[in-house]
Design a protein around this motif. Structure first.
Motif, PDB file in Angstrom:
ATOM      1  N   LEU A   3       0.676  -1.076  -0.028  1.00 35.77           N
ATOM      2  CA  LEU A   3       0.004   0.096  -0.034  1.00 35.77           C
ATOM      3  C   LEU A   3       0.918   1.112   0.067  1.00 35.77           C
ATOM      4  CD1 LEU A   3      -2.870   1.189   0.274  1.00 35.77           C
ATOM      5  CD2 LEU A   3      -2.464   1.003   2.773  1.00 35.77           C
ATOM      6  N   LEU A   4       0.931   2.117  -1.079  1.00 40.23           N
ATOM      7  CA  LEU A   4       1.474   3.410  -1.140  1.00 40.23           C
ATOM      8  C   LEU A   4       0.693   4.263  -0.222  1.00 40.23           C
ATOM      9  CD1 LEU A   4       2.129   4.126  -4.742  1.00 40.23           C
ATOM     10  CD2 LEU A   4       3.322   2.624  -3.205  1.00 40.23           C
ATOM     11  N   TRP A   5       1.388   4.534   1.005  1.00 44.47           N
ATOM     12  CA  TRP A   5       0.783   4.870   2.377  1.00 44.47           C
ATOM     13  C   TRP A   5       1.553   6.226   2.940  1.00 44.47           C
ATOM     14  CZ3 TRP A   5       3.672   5.102   6.810  1.00 44.47           C
ATOM     15  CH2 TRP A   5       3.114   4.770   8.118  1.00 44.47           C
ATOM     16  N   SER A   6       0.617   6.890   3.717  1.00 49.51           N
ATOM     17  CA  SER A   6       1.376   7.841   4.668  1.00 49.51           C
ATOM     18  C   SER A   6       0.544   7.990   5.789  1.00 49.51           C
ATOM     19  CB  SER A   6       0.960   9.312   3.771  1.00 49.51           C
ATOM     20  OG  SER A   6       1.428  10.289   4.971  1.00 49.51           O
ATOM     21  N   PRO A   7       1.195   8.336   7.058  1.00 49.36           N
ATOM     22  CA  PRO A   7       0.438   8.057   8.277  1.00 49.36           C
ATOM     23  C   PRO A   7      -0.648   9.235   8.381  1.00 49.36           C
ATOM     24  CG  PRO A   7       2.504   8.891   8.466  1.00 49.36           C
ATOM     25  CD  PRO A   7       2.481   8.498   7.271  1.00 49.36           C
ATOM     26  N   LYS A   8      -0.495  10.072   7.667  1.00 46.91           N
ATOM     27  CA  LYS A   8      -1.435  11.690   7.876  1.00 46.91           C
ATOM     28  C   LYS A   8      -2.449  11.808   6.876  1.00 46.91           C
ATOM     29  CE  LYS A   8       1.773  14.749   6.179  1.00 46.91           C
ATOM     30  NZ  LYS A   8       2.796  15.619   6.053  1.00 46.91           N
ATOM     31  N   SER A   9      -2.529  10.899   5.733  1.00 49.84           N
ATOM     32  CA  SER A   9      -3.579  10.908   4.847  1.00 49.84           C
ATOM     33  C   SER A   9      -4.908  10.339   5.467  1.00 49.84           C
ATOM     34  CB  SER A   9      -3.141  10.252   3.508  1.00 49.84           C
ATOM     35  OG  SER A   9      -4.189   9.890   2.809  1.00 49.84           O
ATOM     36  N   PRO A  10      -5.961  11.215   5.364  1.00 52.06           N
ATOM     37  CA  PRO A  10      -7.316  10.709   5.735  1.00 52.06           C
ATOM     38  C   PRO A  10      -7.925   9.599   4.775  1.00 52.06           C
ATOM     39  CG  PRO A  10      -7.353  12.853   4.893  1.00 52.06           C
ATOM     40  CD  PRO A  10      -5.904  12.600   5.108  1.00 52.06           C
ATOM     41  N   PHE A  11      -7.706   9.621   3.567  1.00 52.83           N
ATOM     42  CA  PHE A  11      -8.028   8.444   2.615  1.00 52.83           C
ATOM     43  C   PHE A  11      -7.299   7.117   2.804  1.00 52.83           C
ATOM     44  CE2 PHE A  11      -9.018  12.460   0.362  1.00 52.83           C
ATOM     45  CZ  PHE A  11     -10.624  12.161   0.451  1.00 52.83           C
ATOM     46  N   VAL A  12      -5.924   7.218   3.045  1.00 53.15           N
ATOM     47  CA  VAL A  12      -5.036   6.173   3.523  1.00 53.15           C
ATOM     48  C   VAL A  12      -5.713   5.643   4.834  1.00 53.15           C
ATOM     49  CG1 VAL A  12      -2.880   5.393   4.464  1.00 53.15           C
ATOM     50  CG2 VAL A  12      -3.103   6.840   2.038  1.00 53.15           C
ATOM     51  N   ARG A  13      -5.918   6.357   5.759  1.00 54.53           N
ATOM     52  CA  ARG A  13      -6.568   5.892   7.110  1.00 54.53           C
ATOM     53  C   ARG A  13      -7.925   5.223   6.618  1.00 54.53           C
ATOM     54  NH1 ARG A  13      -8.812   9.136  12.265  1.00 54.53           N
ATOM     55  NH2 ARG A  13      -8.554   7.453  13.756  1.00 54.53           N
ATOM     56  N   LYS A  14      -8.767   5.579   5.803  1.00 53.22           N
ATOM     57  CA  LYS A  14      -9.931   4.853   5.650  1.00 53.22           C
ATOM     58  C   LYS A  14      -9.477   3.431   5.226  1.00 53.22           C
ATOM     59  CE  LYS A  14     -12.358   5.569   1.938  1.00 53.22           C
ATOM     60  NZ  LYS A  14     -13.239   5.910   1.023  1.00 53.22           N
ATOM     61  N   VAL A  15      -8.477   3.314   4.411  1.00 54.95           N
ATOM     62  CA  VAL A  15      -7.991   1.792   4.032  1.00 54.95           C
ATOM     63  C   VAL A  15      -7.588   1.292   5.014  1.00 54.95           C
ATOM     64  CG1 VAL A  15      -6.353   0.725   2.177  1.00 54.95           C
ATOM     65  CG2 VAL A  15      -7.983   2.637   1.491  1.00 54.95           C
ATOM     66  N   MET A  16      -6.864   1.865   5.715  1.00 58.47           N
ATOM     67  CA  MET A  16      -6.110   1.240   6.972  1.00 58.47           C
ATOM     68  C   MET A  16      -7.078   0.617   7.918  1.00 58.47           C
ATOM     69  SD  MET A  16      -3.085   0.739   6.178  1.00 58.47           S
ATOM     70  CE  MET A  16      -2.630  -0.059   7.857  1.00 58.47           C
ATOM     71  N   ILE A  17      -8.150   1.374   8.175  1.00 64.07           N
ATOM     72  CA  ILE A  17      -9.255   1.007   9.095  1.00 64.07           C
ATOM     73  C   ILE A  17      -9.706  -0.209   8.727  1.00 64.07           C
ATOM     74  CG2 ILE A  17     -11.483   1.419  10.425  1.00 64.07           C
ATOM     75  CD1 ILE A  17     -10.468   4.429  10.430  1.00 64.07           C
ATOM     76  N   VAL A  18     -10.376  -0.211   7.261  1.00 64.49           N
ATOM     77  CA  VAL A  18     -10.729  -1.443   6.610  1.00 64.49           C
ATOM     78  C   VAL A  18      -9.814  -2.596   6.887  1.00 64.49           C
ATOM     79  CG1 VAL A  18     -11.602  -2.157   4.444  1.00 64.49           C
ATOM     80  CG2 VAL A  18     -12.216  -0.093   5.161  1.00 64.49           C
ATOM     81  N   VAL A  19      -8.582  -2.318   6.709  1.00 64.77           N
ATOM     82  CA  VAL A  19      -7.580  -3.554   6.496  1.00 64.77           C
ATOM     83  C   VAL A  19      -7.605  -4.130   7.954  1.00 64.77           C
ATOM     84  CG1 VAL A  19      -5.195  -3.958   6.789  1.00 64.77           C
ATOM     85  CG2 VAL A  19      -5.978  -2.748   4.788  1.00 64.77           C
ATOM     86  N   HIS A  20      -7.455  -3.221   9.162  1.00 69.37           N
ATOM     87  CA  HIS A  20      -7.558  -3.768  10.610  1.00 69.37           C
ATOM     88  C   HIS A  20      -8.765  -4.291  10.799  1.00 69.37           C
ATOM     89  CE1 HIS A  20      -4.259  -2.079  12.735  1.00 69.37           C
ATOM     90  NE2 HIS A  20      -4.083  -1.271  11.697  1.00 69.37           N
ATOM     91  N   GLU A  21     -10.102  -3.788  10.172  1.00 70.84           N
ATOM     92  CA  GLU A  21     -11.375  -4.263  10.575  1.00 70.84           C
ATOM     93  C   GLU A  21     -11.456  -5.961   9.845  1.00 70.84           C
ATOM     94  OE1 GLU A  21     -14.179  -3.536  12.169  1.00 70.84           O
ATOM     95  OE2 GLU A  21     -13.298  -1.775  12.749  1.00 70.84           O
ATOM     96  N   LEU A  22     -10.690  -5.967   8.740  1.00 67.22           N
ATOM     97  CA  LEU A  22     -10.928  -7.440   7.871  1.00 67.22           C
ATOM     98  C   LEU A  22      -9.865  -8.375   8.584  1.00 67.22           C
ATOM     99  CD1 LEU A  22     -11.611  -5.954   4.442  1.00 67.22           C
ATOM    100  CD2 LEU A  22     -13.396  -6.831   6.099  1.00 67.22           C
ATOM    101  N   GLY A  23      -8.926  -7.933   9.220  1.00 67.77           N
ATOM    102  CA  GLY A  23      -7.964  -8.869   9.591  1.00 67.77           C
ATOM    103  C   GLY A  23      -6.767  -8.989   8.870  1.00 67.77           C
ATOM    104  N   LEU A  24      -6.393  -8.068   8.100  1.00 66.21           N
ATOM    105  CA  LEU A  24      -5.460  -8.285   6.753  1.00 66.21           C
ATOM    106  C   LEU A  24      -4.315  -7.317   7.148  1.00 66.21           C
ATOM    107  CD1 LEU A  24      -7.915  -7.407   3.814  1.00 66.21           C
ATOM    108  CD2 LEU A  24      -7.197  -9.589   4.510  1.00 66.21           C
ATOM    109  N   VAL A  25      -4.093  -7.094   8.414  1.00 66.92           N
ATOM    110  CA  VAL A  25      -2.792  -6.154   8.811  1.00 66.92           C
ATOM    111  C   VAL A  25      -1.597  -7.043   8.309  1.00 66.92           C
ATOM    112  CG1 VAL A  25      -1.437  -5.204  10.758  1.00 66.92           C
ATOM    113  CG2 VAL A  25      -4.011  -4.901  10.560  1.00 66.92           C
ATOM    114  N   GLU A  26      -1.497  -8.220   8.503  1.00 59.03           N
ATOM    115  CA  GLU A  26      -0.114  -8.890   8.115  1.00 59.03           C
ATOM    116  C   GLU A  26      -0.076  -9.094   6.716  1.00 59.03           C
ATOM    117  OE1 GLU A  26       2.024  -9.662  10.554  1.00 59.03           O
ATOM    118  OE2 GLU A  26       0.697  -8.805  12.011  1.00 59.03           O
ATOM    119  N   GLU A  27      -1.118  -8.731   6.003  1.00 59.99           N
ATOM    120  CA  GLU A  27      -0.956  -9.212   4.352  1.00 59.99           C
ATOM    121  C   GLU A  27      -0.527  -7.878   3.761  1.00 59.99           C
ATOM    122  OE1 GLU A  27      -2.071 -12.223   3.679  1.00 59.99           O
ATOM    123  OE2 GLU A  27      -2.539 -12.376   5.734  1.00 59.99           O
TER     124      GLU A  27
END
Ligand SMILES: N[C@@H](CCC(=O)N[C@@H](CS)C(=O)NCC(=O)O)C(=O)O
Length: 221
Positions: A3-27
């Motif tokens: 994931l092309l990512w930044s810790p302060k992008s709100p749109f990236v955060r949206k994806v990251m919350i979904v990643v956490h909710e779906l249990g995909l953090v390790e992927e």
């Protein structure tokens, strides 16, 4: 996946919350990418996404996936238990997509306001007025829908709205929106304790990027 990512992008955060909710953090491997809305776009992002924006998701065997709405849709479809993030049909799907549009639209207004202020000191007053009016109207609508947000199983729509409220706190720390939007504030407070939301709080890791002050107040006129 990368994931092309930044810790302060709100749109990236949206994806990251979904990643956490779906249990995909390790992927998901996070690749720090600095998106620049003014001047030369970042070539590392452009190589994958001609719009030069993050988030962009790289999945072996698929073309680069953008934008955040498409990434979240794909992640929920590709994960067996993902339907709760974005229901496949019916009013439940419409509800989540509408809230997502509201949250994303709020964020867009904040980002465009900031870009306008960076281009001219204080920004074009007409542009600033337009962004401020739309943000205030969207916040007023969210206050009326806070009960519905709380009663509905958490999905992509509420996640987008939480990211918008996080951006409001990040870029407009003195707006005092909680005082004028008590129901929304209570909802946000409860959602902030959710592990996926707490784990993805916006972080300004590039101090040089503090940017202009933008005045958004929610005082009762
Ligand atoms: N609609 C896009 C918006 C993404 C977006 O605007 N990302 C910002 C960072 S928060 C960006 O990459 N800006 C760089 C640019 O606009 O060139 C999405 O939902 O992913």
């Amino acid at each position: 996946m990368k994931l092309l990512w930044s810790p302060k992008s709100p749109f990236v955060r949206k994806v990251m919350i979904v990643v956490h909710e779906l249990g995909l953090v390790e992927e998901v491997e996070l690749v720090r990418a600095v998106a620049v809305p003014r001047g030369d776009p970042n070539p590392a992002i452009m190589a994958e996404n001609p719009l030069g924006k993050i988030p962009t998701l790289l999945v072996p065997g698929l073309p680069p996936i953008f934008d955040s709405a498409v990434i979240c849709d794909w992640l929920s479809l590709a994960t067996p238990s993902g339907e709760h993030i974005l229901p496949r049909t019916g009013i439940e799907r419409l509800t989540q997509l509408r809230w997502q549009a509201l949250g994303d639209g709020l964020i867009e207004n904040m980002l465009l306001w900031r870009i306008a202020c960076q281009a001219a000191a204080g920004g074009d007053p007409q542009v600033v007025m337009s962004h401020r009016a739309k943000i205030r109207a969207a916040m007023a609508l969210l206050e009326t829908e806070a009960g519905h947000l709380a009663e509905t199983s958490v999905g992509l729509g509420q996640i987008a709205i939480i990211c918008a409220l996080g951006q409001l706190d990040f870029r407009f720390a003195d707006s005092e929106w909680r005082q004028t939007h008590p129901k929304l504030a209570a909802y946000e407070g409860a959602m902030s304790e959710r592990p996926s939301v707490a784990a993805t709080a916006v972080l300004n890791d590039l101090a040089a990027d503090d940017g202009p002050h933008m005045d958004l107040t929610f005082r009762k006129d």
